[in-house]
Design a protein around this motif. Sequence first.
Motif, PDB file in Angstrom:
ATOM      1  N   ILE A  37       0.900  -1.144  -0.137  1.00 51.05           N
ATOM      2  CA  ILE A  37       0.217  -0.598  -0.155  1.00 51.05           C
ATOM      3  C   ILE A  37       0.960   1.698  -0.455  1.00 51.05           C
ATOM      4  CG2 ILE A  37      -1.647   1.384   1.385  1.00 51.05           C
ATOM      5  CD1 ILE A  37      -2.981  -1.231   2.746  1.00 51.05           C
ATOM      6  N   ASP A  38       1.794   0.818   1.292  1.00 48.97           N
ATOM      7  CA  ASP A  38       2.688   1.711   0.558  1.00 48.97           C
ATOM      8  C   ASP A  38       3.223   2.255  -0.834  1.00 48.97           C
ATOM      9  OD1 ASP A  38       2.540   3.035   3.654  1.00 48.97           O
ATOM     10  OD2 ASP A  38       4.401   1.299   4.430  1.00 48.97           O
ATOM     11  N   GLN A  39       4.011   1.600  -1.539  1.00 53.60           N
ATOM     12  CA  GLN A  39       4.570   2.017  -2.191  1.00 53.60           C
ATOM     13  C   GLN A  39       3.483   2.180  -3.427  1.00 53.60           C
ATOM     14  OE1 GLN A  39       7.841   1.670  -3.133  1.00 53.60           O
ATOM     15  NE2 GLN A  39       6.557   2.055  -4.861  1.00 53.60           N
ATOM     16  N   ASP A  80       1.927   6.697  -6.564  1.00 58.01           N
ATOM     17  CA  ASP A  80       0.266   7.708  -7.182  1.00 58.01           C
ATOM     18  C   ASP A  80       1.226   8.931  -7.230  1.00 58.01           C
ATOM     19  OD1 ASP A  80      -1.610   8.055  -8.065  1.00 58.01           O
ATOM     20  OD2 ASP A  80      -2.852   8.273  -6.029  1.00 58.01           O
ATOM     21  N   ARG A  81       1.577   9.505  -6.537  1.00 59.61           N
ATOM     22  CA  ARG A  81       2.456  11.119  -5.852  1.00 59.61           C
ATOM     23  C   ARG A  81       3.742  10.917  -6.671  1.00 59.61           C
ATOM     24  NH1 ARG A  81       1.931   8.766   0.127  1.00 59.61           N
ATOM     25  NH2 ARG A  81       4.659   8.588  -0.620  1.00 59.61           N
ATOM     26  N   ASN A  82       4.258   9.712  -7.448  1.00 61.69           N
ATOM     27  CA  ASN A  82       5.312  10.306  -8.256  1.00 61.69           C
ATOM     28  C   ASN A  82       4.414   9.860  -9.464  1.00 61.69           C
ATOM     29  OD1 ASN A  82       7.181  10.945  -6.065  1.00 61.69           O
ATOM     30  ND2 ASN A  82       7.087   8.927  -5.535  1.00 61.69           N
ATOM     31  N   GLY A  83       3.398   9.905  -9.997  1.00 66.05           N
ATOM     32  CA  GLY A  83       3.240   9.734 -11.356  1.00 66.05           C
ATOM     33  C   GLY A  83       2.803   8.696 -12.178  1.00 66.05           C
ATOM     34  N   ARG A  84       3.439   7.753 -11.310  1.00 68.61           N
ATOM     35  CA  ARG A  84       3.856   6.185 -11.787  1.00 68.61           C
ATOM     36  C   ARG A  84       2.919   5.741 -12.117  1.00 68.61           C
ATOM     37  NH1 ARG A  84       9.153   6.795  -8.266  1.00 68.61           N
ATOM     38  NH2 ARG A  84       7.483   5.493  -6.944  1.00 68.61           N
ATOM     39  N   LEU A  85       1.856   5.208 -12.296  1.00 71.51           N
ATOM     40  CA  LEU A  85       0.642   4.904 -12.381  1.00 71.51           C
ATOM     41  C   LEU A  85      -0.062   5.664 -13.697  1.00 71.51           C
ATOM     42  CD1 LEU A  85      -1.039   4.923  -8.690  1.00 71.51           C
ATOM     43  CD2 LEU A  85      -0.100   3.269  -9.810  1.00 71.51           C
ATOM     44  N   THR A  86      -0.953   4.440 -14.269  1.00 69.57           N
ATOM     45  CA  THR A  86      -1.588   4.888 -15.633  1.00 69.57           C
ATOM     46  C   THR A  86      -3.031   3.805 -14.907  1.00 69.57           C
ATOM     47  OG1 THR A  86       0.750   3.329 -16.241  1.00 69.57           O
ATOM     48  CG2 THR A  86      -2.192   3.402 -17.669  1.00 69.57           C
ATOM     49  N   ASN A  87      -3.817   5.853 -15.972  1.00 71.29           N
ATOM     50  CA  ASN A  87      -5.087   4.884 -15.449  1.00 71.29           C
ATOM     51  C   ASN A  87      -6.026   4.126 -16.214  1.00 71.29           C
ATOM     52  OD1 ASN A  87      -6.660   6.700 -17.939  1.00 71.29           O
ATOM     53  ND2 ASN A  87      -6.041   8.299 -16.843  1.00 71.29           N
ATOM     54  N   ALA A  88      -7.069   3.310 -15.749  1.00 69.69           N
ATOM     55  CA  ALA A  88      -7.662   2.386 -16.761  1.00 69.69           C
ATOM     56  C   ALA A  88      -7.584   2.620 -18.063  1.00 69.69           C
ATOM     57  CB  ALA A  88      -9.058   1.962 -16.064  1.00 69.69           C
ATOM     58  N   ASP A  89      -8.295   3.672 -18.875  1.00 70.21           N
ATOM     59  CA  ASP A  89      -8.587   4.340 -19.797  1.00 70.21           C
ATOM     60  C   ASP A  89      -7.870   4.597 -20.772  1.00 70.21           C
ATOM     61  OD1 ASP A  89     -11.420   4.598 -19.275  1.00 70.21           O
ATOM     62  OD2 ASP A  89     -11.468   6.200 -18.758  1.00 70.21           O
TER      63      ASP A  89
END
Length: 83
Positions: A57-59, A64-73
């Motif tokens: 969860i922490d990772q 998320d804070r560092n913009g390393r996520l990709t949204n589903a769309d």
Amino acid sequence: MRNNLHSRKINFVQDFLRIQNEAVIRRFEDMLRQEQLKLAEADLSYPMSLEELNTVIDQAEKDDRNGRLTNADDLKKEIDNWE
């Protein structure tokens, strides 16, 4: 020991590439899928500890804070462009 496993895998792949019988290849594919399912089920049968869960969860929050996520769309659009 690790080198031995590596050598065995290389030998196996070389032998596999020489197979000309489609039925034999199909049996290998089926066996591989079954073994992969067993391994996946084994992973699920050992739930992570609370400490491991908190680490994950922490990772995720850090990503998320560092913009390393990709949204589903965006991910769906990216997959549509795969060949």
